[in-house]
Motif scaffolding. Sequence first.
Motif, PDB file in Angstrom:
ATOM      1  N   UNK A   1       0.983  -1.222  -0.058  1.00 62.95           N
ATOM      2  CA  UNK A   1       0.008  -0.083  -0.014  1.00 62.95           C
ATOM      3  C   UNK A   1       0.761   1.087   0.027  1.00 62.95           C
ATOM      4  N   UNK A   2       0.702   2.151  -0.928  1.00 64.99           N
ATOM      5  CA  UNK A   2       1.403   3.108  -1.145  1.00 64.99           C
ATOM      6  C   UNK A   2       1.037   4.447  -0.366  1.00 64.99           C
ATOM      7  N   UNK A   3       1.700   4.837   0.551  1.00 64.63           N
ATOM      8  CA  UNK A   3       1.491   6.080   1.292  1.00 64.63           C
ATOM      9  C   UNK A   3      -0.128   6.127   1.625  1.00 64.63           C
ATOM     10  N   UNK A   4      -0.451   5.316   2.730  1.00 66.16           N
ATOM     11  CA  UNK A   4      -1.998   5.323   2.786  1.00 66.16           C
ATOM     12  C   UNK A   4      -2.582   6.725   3.248  1.00 66.16           C
ATOM     13  N   UNK A   5      -1.828   7.547   3.983  1.00 64.00           N
ATOM     14  CA  UNK A   5      -2.566   8.830   4.613  1.00 64.00           C
ATOM     15  C   UNK A   5      -2.250   9.988   3.802  1.00 64.00           C
ATOM     16  N   UNK A   6      -1.573   9.679   2.552  1.00 64.87           N
ATOM     17  CA  UNK A   6      -1.017  11.104   1.871  1.00 64.87           C
ATOM     18  C   UNK A   6      -2.510  11.944   1.636  1.00 64.87           C
TER      19      UNK A   6
ATOM     20  N   UNK B   1      -8.838   5.217   6.735  1.00 64.50           N
ATOM     21  CA  UNK B   1      -7.515   4.626   6.412  1.00 64.50           C
ATOM     22  C   UNK B   1      -6.848   3.934   7.453  1.00 64.50           C
ATOM     23  N   UNK B   2      -6.930   4.312   8.693  1.00 67.65           N
ATOM     24  CA  UNK B   2      -6.390   3.626   9.787  1.00 67.65           C
ATOM     25  C   UNK B   2      -7.016   2.330  10.192  1.00 67.65           C
ATOM     26  N   UNK B   3      -8.439   2.173   9.866  1.00 68.94           N
ATOM     27  CA  UNK B   3      -9.141   0.954  10.159  1.00 68.94           C
ATOM     28  C   UNK B   3      -8.606  -0.044   9.025  1.00 68.94           C
TER      29      UNK B   3
ATOM     30  N   UNK C   1      -3.261   6.466  15.520  1.00 72.02           N
ATOM     31  CA  UNK C   1      -2.061   5.725  15.245  1.00 72.02           C
ATOM     32  C   UNK C   1      -2.216   4.434  15.737  1.00 72.02           C
ATOM     33  N   UNK C   2      -3.371   4.105  16.660  1.00 73.56           N
ATOM     34  CA  UNK C   2      -3.532   2.716  17.388  1.00 73.56           C
ATOM     35  C   UNK C   2      -3.104   1.506  16.338  1.00 73.56           C
ATOM     36  N   UNK C   3      -3.492   1.779  15.158  1.00 74.88           N
ATOM     37  CA  UNK C   3      -3.272   0.509  14.118  1.00 74.88           C
ATOM     38  C   UNK C   3      -1.641   0.066  14.005  1.00 74.88           C
ATOM     39  N   UNK C   4      -0.799   1.101  14.352  1.00 75.80           N
ATOM     40  CA  UNK C   4       0.554   0.532  14.663  1.00 75.80           C
ATOM     41  C   UNK C   4       0.837  -0.357  15.597  1.00 75.80           C
TER      42      UNK C   4
END
Length: 242
Positions: free
Chosen positions: A31-36, A64-66, A94-97
Amino acid sequence: MTKRIAMWSGPRNLSTAMMYSFGARGDCAVWDEPFYAAYLKATGIDHPMRDEIIAAHDADPGSVAVACRGATPDGQPIFYQKHMTLHMIDGFDRSFMRDCTNVFLIRHPARVVASYAKKREGPTLDDIGFVQQEQLFDEVSGWMGTLPVVIDSDDIRANPEGMLRALCAAIDIPFTPNMLRWPAGGHASDGVWAPHWYGAVHRSTGFEAPEGPLPALSDGYQALADRALPYYQRLAALRLKP
């Protein structure tokens, strides 16, 4: 069980080549830069192709985080996420981290500044991601109770197979020689911004040869690289060795 890898870097850090390397494995979705798009929409910052990016990609940071912690595309066992540190602005989840193996990809700031300025003039310290990278590194270290993996792009280019073997061992996935080569012309998972930023890597079929001496920079750009240097040096002291 899905292995999610969050690779954190600033721009112009060999990050796209690393995404192509993992994408060539055969068992890995990328996945290329999900949060761009979410970053551009939330900050209002002007980047090349801004409107096209927001229109083409999910600009809701929550969804996106989900997705970052969700099902792997195509059911692959490994899910590689190429993240830009500067995209994780205050207020983004940021919890996905915590569901990812977080790795930090670094590059000497003089090289980053020289490369970035060719694509977008007048970068600031915020634009190149070094401060944010250290902050994320400390955040991950805090809840892990140990240091996450750091890998330097210079080391990868000097010894691609050795460094990729070491990286795979450190994050508990098998190495495959497929990671050393990929087809020219880009990847199906490239973001819509690829035509502006990815010209060189689209012409590549593997990691480029080691770089030479650090580039000469103008006074303003050298001052920017100097400001970023302590952040780079701190993580470089912890980098993975082959």
